[in-house]
Write a protein that holds these residues in place. Structure first.
Motif, mmCIF file in Angstrom:
data_model
loop_
_atom_site.group_PDB
_atom_site.id
_atom_site.type_symbol
_atom_site.label_atom_id
_atom_site.label_comp_id
_atom_site.label_asym_id
_atom_site.label_seq_id
_atom_site.Cartn_x
_atom_site.Cartn_y
_atom_site.Cartn_z
ATOM 1 N N VAL A 161 -107.394 74.303 82.706
ATOM 2 C CA VAL A 161 -107.928 75.554 82.216
ATOM 3 C C VAL A 161 -107.997 75.616 80.754
ATOM 4 O O VAL A 161 -107.614 74.833 79.353
ATOM 5 C CB VAL A 161 -106.914 76.603 81.356
ATOM 6 N N THR A 162 -108.806 76.680 79.487
ATOM 7 C CA THR A 162 -109.912 75.922 78.567
ATOM 8 C C THR A 162 -110.099 77.871 78.318
ATOM 9 O O THR A 162 -110.460 78.013 79.002
ATOM 10 C CB THR A 162 -111.397 75.280 78.918
ATOM 11 N N ALA A 163 -109.827 78.009 77.371
ATOM 12 C CA ALA A 163 -109.956 78.951 76.596
ATOM 13 C C ALA A 163 -111.678 79.402 76.496
ATOM 14 O O ALA A 163 -112.128 78.154 76.131
ATOM 15 C CB ALA A 163 -109.546 79.092 74.571
ATOM 16 N N VAL B 75 -104.108 81.277 74.372
ATOM 17 C CA VAL B 75 -105.234 80.384 74.087
ATOM 18 C C VAL B 75 -105.372 79.855 73.087
ATOM 19 O O VAL B 75 -106.102 79.112 73.199
ATOM 20 C CB VAL B 75 -106.022 82.058 74.419
ATOM 21 N N CYS C 217 -105.123 76.380 74.396
ATOM 22 C CA CYS C 217 -105.975 76.367 75.780
ATOM 23 C C CYS C 217 -107.446 75.568 74.600
ATOM 24 O O CYS C 217 -108.533 75.243 75.042
ATOM 25 C CB CYS C 217 -106.177 77.137 76.849
ATOM 26 N N LEU D 97 -101.606 83.497 82.631
ATOM 27 C CA LEU D 97 -103.319 83.222 82.862
ATOM 28 C C LEU D 97 -104.381 83.763 83.942
ATOM 29 O O LEU D 97 -105.718 84.605 83.571
ATOM 30 C CB LEU D 97 -103.291 81.683 83.651
ATOM 31 N N VAL E 177 -109.891 83.413 79.498
ATOM 32 C CA VAL E 177 -110.231 81.792 80.009
ATOM 33 C C VAL E 177 -111.194 81.338 80.737
ATOM 34 O O VAL E 177 -111.223 82.391 81.761
ATOM 35 C CB VAL E 177 -108.275 81.050 80.117
#
Length: 128
Positions: free
Chosen positions: A44-46, A65, A68, A92, A101
């Motif tokens: 997971v990446t913001a 957030v 991430c 999520l 995300v």
């Protein structure tokens, strides 16, 4: 649990942990995410550096957030926030639906050949 005579305000505070909020309260009673399934090793990446509080986003959403900003797995997010994985998956889903995300699911081995193909190739190379 409250002790008889104790005010109702104290029933939601734990002496060691502080305020107690049940995971289903964070997800508004939802047990499944609105989108996605989120494997434990999904990354997971913001998508934004900062998110302002919006309607429908709680402090846990904002914490995810913030966490991430560096790539995190679903399991790492749950561990850092000390929340059940099921709760993290629901949160999520909310964030993914708002494009806050990006989630990369792990690669599956379903499209890869089984070991017998590799063994045949090795045996063929040995025969040369």
């Amino acid at each position: 649990m409250t002790v008889q005579g104790e005010s109702s305000e104290h029933q939601w505070v734990d002496d060691h942990a502080g305020p107690v909020v049940r995971p289903y309260a964070m997800t508004r009673g939802r047990a499944r995410p609105v989108t996605g399934t989120f494997d434990l090793i999904s990354l997971v990446t913001a998508t934004r550096a900062e998110v302002t509080p919006e309607v429908g986003l709680g402090p846990e959403h904002l914490a995810i957030v913030g966490l991430c900003q560096r790539i995190q797995s679903v399991a790492e997010i749950a561990a850092h926030l000390d929340l059940p994985v099921g709760t993290i998956r629901v949160l999520l889903g909310d964030l993914a639906a708002r494009s806050l995300v990006q989630v990369r699911e792990p690669y599956t081995t379903a499209g890869l050949p089984d070991n017998s193909v590799f063994e045949a190739v090795i045996n063929g190379l040995r025969a040369l």
